[in-house]
Design an enzyme around this catalytic site. Structure first.
Site, PDB file in Angstrom:
ATOM      1  N   LYS A   1       0.823  -1.211   0.000  1.00 32.69           N
ATOM      2  CA  LYS A   1       0.000   0.000   0.000  1.00 32.69           C
ATOM      3  C   LYS A   1       0.868   1.278   0.000  1.00 32.69           C
ATOM      4  O   LYS A   1       2.084   1.212   0.229  1.00 32.69           O
ATOM      5  CB  LYS A   1      -0.932  -0.045   1.209  1.00 32.69           C
ATOM      6  CG  LYS A   1      -1.951  -1.199   1.145  1.00 32.69           C
ATOM      7  CD  LYS A   1      -2.936  -1.128   2.313  1.00 32.69           C
ATOM      8  CE  LYS A   1      -3.948  -2.255   2.237  1.00 32.69           C
ATOM      9  NZ  LYS A   1      -4.978  -2.146   3.306  1.00 32.69           N
TER      10      LYS A   1
ATOM     11  N   ASN B   1      -2.080   0.218   6.535  1.00 28.99           N
ATOM     12  CA  ASN B   1      -1.553  -0.996   7.172  1.00 28.99           C
ATOM     13  C   ASN B   1      -0.644  -1.828   6.255  1.00 28.99           C
ATOM     14  O   ASN B   1      -0.613  -3.056   6.336  1.00 28.99           O
ATOM     15  CB  ASN B   1      -2.700  -1.822   7.767  1.00 28.99           C
ATOM     16  CG  ASN B   1      -3.703  -2.256   6.724  1.00 28.99           C
ATOM     17  OD1 ASN B   1      -3.578  -1.903   5.562  1.00 28.99           O
ATOM     18  ND2 ASN B   1      -4.688  -3.030   7.140  1.00 28.99           N
TER      19      ASN B   1
ATOM     20  N   GLU C   1      -9.429 -10.555  -8.031  1.00 24.17           N
ATOM     21  CA  GLU C   1      -8.503  -9.451  -7.760  1.00 24.17           C
ATOM     22  C   GLU C   1      -7.279  -9.509  -8.680  1.00 24.17           C
ATOM     23  O   GLU C   1      -6.786  -8.469  -9.131  1.00 24.17           O
ATOM     24  CB  GLU C   1      -8.075  -9.484  -6.295  1.00 24.17           C
ATOM     25  CG  GLU C   1      -9.226  -9.134  -5.348  1.00 24.17           C
ATOM     26  CD  GLU C   1      -8.810  -9.119  -3.873  1.00 24.17           C
ATOM     27  OE1 GLU C   1      -9.666  -8.818  -3.043  1.00 24.17           O
ATOM     28  OE2 GLU C   1      -7.634  -9.398  -3.559  1.00 24.17           O
TER      29      GLU C   1
ATOM     30  N   TYR D   1     -12.356  -1.989  -3.984  1.00 29.69           N
ATOM     31  CA  TYR D   1     -12.876  -2.181  -2.621  1.00 29.69           C
ATOM     32  C   TYR D   1     -14.409  -2.131  -2.556  1.00 29.69           C
ATOM     33  O   TYR D   1     -14.963  -1.926  -1.474  1.00 29.69           O
ATOM     34  CB  TYR D   1     -12.265  -1.155  -1.671  1.00 29.69           C
ATOM     35  CG  TYR D   1     -10.879  -1.528  -1.199  1.00 29.69           C
ATOM     36  CD1 TYR D   1     -10.670  -2.630  -0.363  1.00 29.69           C
ATOM     37  CD2 TYR D   1      -9.759  -0.777  -1.563  1.00 29.69           C
ATOM     38  CE1 TYR D   1      -9.398  -2.963   0.080  1.00 29.69           C
ATOM     39  CE2 TYR D   1      -8.481  -1.111  -1.116  1.00 29.69           C
ATOM     40  CZ  TYR D   1      -8.318  -2.209  -0.289  1.00 29.69           C
ATOM     41  OH  TYR D   1      -7.058  -2.549   0.161  1.00 29.69           O
TER      42      TYR D   1
ATOM     43  N   HIS E   1      -2.128  -5.472   1.493  1.00 29.70           N
ATOM     44  CA  HIS E   1      -3.428  -6.130   1.259  1.00 29.70           C
ATOM     45  C   HIS E   1      -3.182  -7.600   0.973  1.00 29.70           C
ATOM     46  O   HIS E   1      -2.129  -7.967   0.442  1.00 29.70           O
ATOM     47  CB  HIS E   1      -4.119  -5.495   0.037  1.00 29.70           C
ATOM     48  CG  HIS E   1      -5.303  -6.278  -0.458  1.00 29.70           C
ATOM     49  ND1 HIS E   1      -6.554  -6.190   0.120  1.00 29.70           N
ATOM     50  CD2 HIS E   1      -5.418  -7.210  -1.451  1.00 29.70           C
ATOM     51  CE1 HIS E   1      -7.385  -7.015  -0.499  1.00 29.70           C
ATOM     52  NE2 HIS E   1      -6.728  -7.644  -1.456  1.00 29.70           N
TER      53      HIS E   1
ATOM     54  N   PHE F   1     -15.503   3.031   6.780  1.00 28.44           N
ATOM     55  CA  PHE F   1     -14.150   3.428   6.392  1.00 28.44           C
ATOM     56  C   PHE F   1     -13.930   3.456   4.874  1.00 28.44           C
ATOM     57  O   PHE F   1     -12.846   3.800   4.404  1.00 28.44           O
ATOM     58  CB  PHE F   1     -13.110   2.511   7.051  1.00 28.44           C
ATOM     59  CG  PHE F   1     -13.279   1.041   6.740  1.00 28.44           C
ATOM     60  CD1 PHE F   1     -12.832   0.491   5.541  1.00 28.44           C
ATOM     61  CD2 PHE F   1     -13.884   0.198   7.662  1.00 28.44           C
ATOM     62  CE1 PHE F   1     -12.985  -0.858   5.257  1.00 28.44           C
ATOM     63  CE2 PHE F   1     -14.040  -1.169   7.383  1.00 28.44           C
ATOM     64  CZ  PHE F   1     -13.591  -1.688   6.172  1.00 28.44           C
TER      65      PHE F   1
ATOM     66  N   THR G   1      -5.536  -6.853  10.785  1.00 31.66           N
ATOM     67  CA  THR G   1      -5.793  -5.597  10.060  1.00 31.66           C
ATOM     68  C   THR G   1      -5.186  -4.398  10.793  1.00 31.66           C
ATOM     69  O   THR G   1      -4.558  -3.532  10.183  1.00 31.66           O
ATOM     70  CB  THR G   1      -7.319  -5.388   9.905  1.00 31.66           C
ATOM     71  OG1 THR G   1      -7.875  -6.549   9.290  1.00 31.66           O
ATOM     72  CG2 THR G   1      -7.625  -4.160   9.076  1.00 31.66           C
TER      73      THR G   1
ATOM     74  N   ARG H   1       2.569  -6.471   9.013  1.00 26.80           N
ATOM     75  CA  ARG H   1       1.873  -5.274   9.515  1.00 26.80           C
ATOM     76  C   ARG H   1       2.480  -4.794  10.837  1.00 26.80           C
ATOM     77  O   ARG H   1       2.596  -3.594  11.070  1.00 26.80           O
ATOM     78  CB  ARG H   1       0.377  -5.544   9.626  1.00 26.80           C
ATOM     79  CG  ARG H   1      -0.307  -5.478   8.254  1.00 26.80           C
ATOM     80  CD  ARG H   1      -1.719  -5.980   8.290  1.00 26.80           C
ATOM     81  NE  ARG H   1      -2.460  -5.648   7.070  1.00 26.80           N
ATOM     82  CZ  ARG H   1      -3.620  -6.210   6.739  1.00 26.80           C
ATOM     83  NH1 ARG H   1      -4.174  -7.124   7.532  1.00 26.80           N
ATOM     84  NH2 ARG H   1      -4.226  -5.864   5.625  1.00 26.80           N
TER      85      ARG H   1
ATOM     86  N   ARG I   1      -2.037 -14.236   4.600  1.00 26.93           N
ATOM     87  CA  ARG I   1      -2.757 -13.523   5.657  1.00 26.93           C
ATOM     88  C   ARG I   1      -2.115 -13.774   7.022  1.00 26.93           C
ATOM     89  O   ARG I   1      -2.089 -12.890   7.876  1.00 26.93           O
ATOM     90  CB  ARG I   1      -4.248 -13.877   5.637  1.00 26.93           C
ATOM     91  CG  ARG I   1      -4.925 -13.335   4.368  1.00 26.93           C
ATOM     92  CD  ARG I   1      -6.417 -13.264   4.497  1.00 26.93           C
ATOM     93  NE  ARG I   1      -6.819 -12.342   5.529  1.00 26.93           N
ATOM     94  CZ  ARG I   1      -7.246 -11.094   5.309  1.00 26.93           C
ATOM     95  NH1 ARG I   1      -7.304 -10.598   4.083  1.00 26.93           N
ATOM     96  NH2 ARG I   1      -7.608 -10.329   6.309  1.00 26.93           N
TER      97      ARG I   1
HETATM   98  P1  IDP Z   1      -7.986  -6.792   5.694  1.00 29.74           P
HETATM   99  O1  IDP Z   1      -7.145  -5.896   4.806  1.00 29.74           O
HETATM  100  O2  IDP Z   1      -7.221  -7.230   6.913  1.00 29.74           O
HETATM  101  O3  IDP Z   1      -8.616  -7.934   4.952  1.00 29.74           O
HETATM  102  P2  IDP Z   1     -10.617  -5.530   5.666  1.00 29.74           P
HETATM  103  O4  IDP Z   1     -11.618  -5.668   6.769  1.00 29.74           O
HETATM  104  O5  IDP Z   1     -10.863  -6.304   4.412  1.00 29.74           O
HETATM  105  O6  IDP Z   1      -9.175  -5.877   6.283  1.00 29.74           O
HETATM  106  O7  IDP Z   1     -10.508  -3.977   5.335  1.00 29.74           O
HETATM  107  C1  IDP Z   1      -9.881  -3.555   4.147  1.00 29.74           C
HETATM  108  C2  IDP Z   1      -8.946  -2.406   4.484  1.00 29.74           C
HETATM  109  O8  IDP Z   1      -9.728  -1.301   4.963  1.00 29.74           O
HETATM  110  C3  IDP Z   1      -7.955  -2.676   5.629  1.00 29.74           C
HETATM  111  O9  IDP Z   1      -6.798  -3.365   5.201  1.00 29.74           O
HETATM  112  C4  IDP Z   1      -7.637  -1.260   6.078  1.00 29.74           C
HETATM  113  O10 IDP Z   1      -6.733  -0.609   5.191  1.00 29.74           O
HETATM  114  C5  IDP Z   1      -9.011  -0.591   5.963  1.00 29.74           C
HETATM  115  N1  IDP Z   1      -9.775  -0.676   7.222  1.00 29.74           N
HETATM  116  C6  IDP Z   1     -10.416  -1.753   7.738  1.00 29.74           C
HETATM  117  N2  IDP Z   1     -11.013  -1.461   8.910  1.00 29.74           N
HETATM  118  C7  IDP Z   1     -10.742  -0.156   9.138  1.00 29.74           C
HETATM  119  C8  IDP Z   1     -11.076   0.746  10.215  1.00 29.74           C
HETATM  120  O11 IDP Z   1     -11.749   0.392  11.179  1.00 29.74           O
HETATM  121  N3  IDP Z   1     -10.590   2.017  10.099  1.00 29.74           N
HETATM  122  C9  IDP Z   1      -9.844   2.437   9.033  1.00 29.74           C
HETATM  123  N4  IDP Z   1      -9.525   1.630   8.013  1.00 29.74           N
HETATM  124  C10 IDP Z   1      -9.952   0.348   8.066  1.00 29.74           C
HETATM  125 MG    MG Z   2      -9.984  -7.860   3.375  1.00 31.52          MG
END
Ligand code: IDP
Ligand code: MG
Length: 138
Positions: free
Chosen positions: A9, A112, A126, A49, A115, A57, A91, A102, A85
């Site tokens: 990212k 973070n 994807e 997304y 992805h 978010f 996350t 991370r 993962r």
């Molecule tokens: P993941 O990347 O661990 O699969 P997801 O729930 O799919 O997490 O969320 C996609 C992306 O959205 C996360 O990687 C992060 O960049 C962002 N994100 C998820 N939850 C939050 C939040 O509570 N606040 C801000 N950004 C978030």
């Molecule tokens: Mg995800």
């Protein structure tokens, strides 16, 4: 064999972690099928997304993901989705296990570092979002 789509990212690129993360990909024995450096338009981030469009978010995430260049890659390994993962951690980097990507490199829950696809089926979608068939070397 399974495939997964990963993104380094904007924070990982800006903080000069491309080399660290690609090195980890090699150490962990993933095969790189395709890799490219690009800057997503806001509309592309929104499309990528779209599954999160109802989440609070979503808007900020799309703004963030189109705020600078990223590296996208298609990787192959046995159990690639779960393997990646596990390697990246939770996350929220504050919740991520020691030694995960991370934990080591992320800035925040949004920024973070990386992805990873959440299923083999979504990985296929994807991968084809970013790569043409002839751009993947298997
Ligand atoms: P993941 O990347 O661990 O699969 P997801 O729930 O799919 O997490 O969320 C996609 C992306 O959205 C996360 O990687 C992060 O960049 C962002 N994100 C998820 N939850 C939050 C939040 O509570 N606040 C801000 N950004 C978030
Ligand atoms: Mg995800």
């Amino acid at each position: 064999m399974e495939k997964t789509l990963i993104i380094l990212k904007p924070d990982a690129v800006k903080n000069k972690h491309i080399g660290h993360i690609v090195s980890r990909i090699e150490q962990e024995n993933f095969t790189i099928l395709g890799i490219k450096y690009l800057w997503m338009k806001r509309s592309e981030a929104k499309k990528f997304y779209a599954v999160h469009k109802e989440r609070p978010f979503y808007k900020d995430l799309c703004k963030y993901m189109s705020s600078g260049p990223v590296v996208v890659a298609a990787l192959k390994a046995p159990g690639a989705v779960a393997k990646w993962r596990e390697l990246i951690g939770a996350t929220d980097p504050a919740q991520a296990a020691e030694g995960t990507i991370r934990k080591l490199y992320a800035e925040s829950k949004e920024a973070n570092a990386v992805h990873g696809s959440d299923s083999a089926e979504n990985a296929e979608t994807e991968i084809h979002f970013f790569f043409k068939k002839k751009e993947l070397i298997d």
